[in-house]
Design a protein around this motif. Structure first.
Motif, short mmCIF file in Angstrom:
data_model
loop_
_atom_site.label_atom_id
_atom_site.label_comp_id
_atom_site.label_asym_id
_atom_site.label_seq_id
_atom_site.Cartn_x
_atom_site.Cartn_y
_atom_site.Cartn_z
N TRP A 35 0.86 -1.19 0.00
CA TRP A 35 0.00 0.00 0.00
C TRP A 35 0.89 1.24 0.00
CZ3 TRP A 35 -5.22 0.30 -0.55
CH2 TRP A 35 -5.95 -0.89 -0.37
N TYR A 36 0.50 2.19 -0.86
CA TYR A 36 1.19 3.46 -0.93
C TYR A 36 0.19 4.56 -0.64
CZ TYR A 36 5.39 1.49 -3.01
OH TYR A 36 6.54 0.79 -3.23
N LYS A 37 0.71 5.64 -0.08
CA LYS A 37 -0.09 6.81 0.26
C LYS A 37 0.43 7.98 -0.57
CE LYS A 37 -0.87 9.50 4.50
NZ LYS A 37 -0.57 9.49 5.96
N LYS A 38 -0.47 8.79 -1.08
CA LYS A 38 -0.04 9.92 -1.91
C LYS A 38 -0.78 11.19 -1.54
CE LYS A 38 0.56 11.50 -6.63
NZ LYS A 38 0.07 12.83 -6.26
N TYR A 39 0.00 12.20 -1.21
CA TYR A 39 -0.56 13.53 -1.00
C TYR A 39 -0.48 14.31 -2.31
CZ TYR A 39 -0.12 12.73 4.06
OH TYR A 39 -0.23 12.24 5.34
N PRO A 40 -1.32 15.33 -2.48
CA PRO A 40 -1.28 16.15 -3.71
C PRO A 40 0.10 16.74 -3.95
CG PRO A 40 -3.24 16.64 -2.43
CD PRO A 40 -2.41 15.75 -1.58
N ALA A 41 0.52 16.74 -5.19
CA ALA A 41 1.79 17.33 -5.62
C ALA A 41 3.01 16.64 -5.02
CB ALA A 41 1.83 18.83 -5.32
N GLU A 42 2.83 15.42 -4.52
CA GLU A 42 3.97 14.66 -4.02
C GLU A 42 3.97 13.28 -4.66
OE1 GLU A 42 4.01 16.55 0.52
OE2 GLU A 42 4.22 14.39 0.18
N GLY A 43 5.12 12.59 -4.59
CA GLY A 43 5.16 11.22 -5.06
C GLY A 43 4.56 10.28 -4.04
N PRO A 44 4.14 9.09 -4.48
CA PRO A 44 3.63 8.09 -3.52
C PRO A 44 4.71 7.70 -2.53
CG PRO A 44 3.10 7.48 -5.79
CD PRO A 44 4.07 8.61 -5.87
N GLN B 6 13.55 14.19 -9.47
CA GLN B 6 13.04 14.35 -10.82
C GLN B 6 13.11 15.80 -11.23
OE1 GLN B 6 9.27 11.48 -10.15
NE2 GLN B 6 9.32 12.46 -12.16
N THR B 7 13.51 16.02 -12.47
CA THR B 7 13.46 17.37 -13.04
C THR B 7 12.97 17.29 -14.48
OG1 THR B 7 15.78 17.20 -13.69
CG2 THR B 7 15.31 18.34 -11.60
N PRO B 8 12.22 18.30 -14.96
CA PRO B 8 11.68 19.42 -14.20
C PRO B 8 10.44 19.01 -13.42
CG PRO B 8 10.90 19.56 -16.44
CD PRO B 8 11.80 18.34 -16.39
N LYS B 9 9.90 19.89 -12.61
CA LYS B 9 8.64 19.61 -11.90
C LYS B 9 7.44 19.89 -12.79
CE LYS B 9 9.93 20.06 -7.04
NZ LYS B 9 11.37 19.85 -7.28
N PHE B 104 9.65 6.91 -4.58
CA PHE B 104 9.21 7.71 -5.72
C PHE B 104 9.76 9.12 -5.66
CE2 PHE B 104 5.99 5.31 -8.10
CZ PHE B 104 5.80 4.23 -7.27
N GLY B 105 9.97 9.69 -6.84
CA GLY B 105 10.27 11.10 -6.94
C GLY B 105 8.99 11.92 -6.77
N GLN B 106 9.14 13.23 -6.82
CA GLN B 106 8.00 14.12 -6.58
C GLN B 106 7.11 14.30 -7.79
OE1 GLN B 106 8.02 17.43 -4.19
NE2 GLN B 106 8.90 16.28 -2.53
N GLY B 107 7.56 13.81 -8.93
CA GLY B 107 6.73 13.86 -10.11
C GLY B 107 7.04 15.03 -11.04
N THR B 108 6.71 14.83 -12.31
CA THR B 108 6.79 15.88 -13.33
C THR B 108 5.42 16.01 -13.97
OG1 THR B 108 9.13 15.49 -13.85
CG2 THR B 108 7.80 16.59 -15.54
#
Lengths: 113, 113
Positions: A35-44, B6-9, B104-108
């Motif tokens: 199970w992974y948890k994810k907040y907005p604008a962040e990675g899981p 991760q880049t860019p955001k 995980f990274g923060q995402g793009t």
């Protein structure tokens, strides 16, 4: 073909009560579940996992139950806190597939005051 | 400890343009992967790598290219961007096999217009 399913897109629970998030899978070759948890604008972020040889794993407020015969797992959060509000993803690893994870579509949990 | 970077955001591309999403990890993980997250679809695996010089396709590889020349870096290339590639992209890394606690990274967030 969705091999990992989270049929509830959203769930609302009062603070202090139990949250139960469900996940179903179709592939009997899955040998590890996470199970992974994810907040907005962040990675899981990783939350808790369970091997297919077990039926329960507990870590503080979080417990994952696995029912292999039903191909079903659930995440229990007790007691629920406002900070638990996030999207929760169920993921599964197939035996012999190294580290490949198959994710469900996610359940958005909202913990209300 | 940076973890997965991760880049860019954020990125906006015009249809037909190419670009590379960068991913770097400092945990000496063998396994790295790229996912895309779309509403109602969960996280879908694009490409993955089990070590330097070794890559393979995931569930949705079309339109993307990867290479793994070092343990640390795993860039994702969009060859000719299409609006269907508008999505949030996540890079992840973990030890090969084991308990698969992928980081995980923060995402793009990519928008193709």
């Amino acid at each position: 073909d969705q091999q990992v399913k989270q049929n509830s897109p959203s769930l609302s629970v009062q603070e202090g009560r139990i949250s139960i998030l469900n996940c179903d899978y179709t592939n009997s070759m899955f040998d590890y579940f996470l199970w992974y948890k994810k907040y907005p604008a962040e990675g899981p972020t990783f939350l808790i996992s369970i091997s297919s040889i077990k039926d329960k794993n507990e870590d503080g407020r979080f417990t994952v139950f696995l029912n292999k015969s039903a191909k079903h797992l659930s995440l229990h959060i007790v007691p629920s806190q406002p900070g638990d509000s996030a999207v929760y993803f169920c993921a599964a690893r197939g035996s012999g597939t190294a580290s490949k994870l198959t994710f469900g579509t996610g359940t958005r949990l909202q913990v209300t005051l | 400890n940076a973890g997965v970077t991760q880049t860019p955001k954020f990125q906006v591309l015009k249809t037909g343009q190419s670009m590379t999403l960068q991913c770097a990890q400092d945990m000496n993980h063998e396994y790295m992967s790229w996912y895309r997250q779309d509403p109602g679809m969960g996280l879908r695996l694009i490409h993955y790598s089990v070590g330097a010089g070794i890559t393979d396709q995931g569930e949705v590889p079309n339109g993307y290219n990867v290479s793994r020349s070092t343990t640390e870096d795993f860039p994702l290339r969009l060859l000719s961007a299409a609006p269907s590639q508008t999505s949030v992209y996540f890079c992840a890394s973990s030890y090969f096999g084991g308990t698969n606690e992928a980081f995980f990274g923060q995402g793009t967030r990519l928008t193709v217009v």
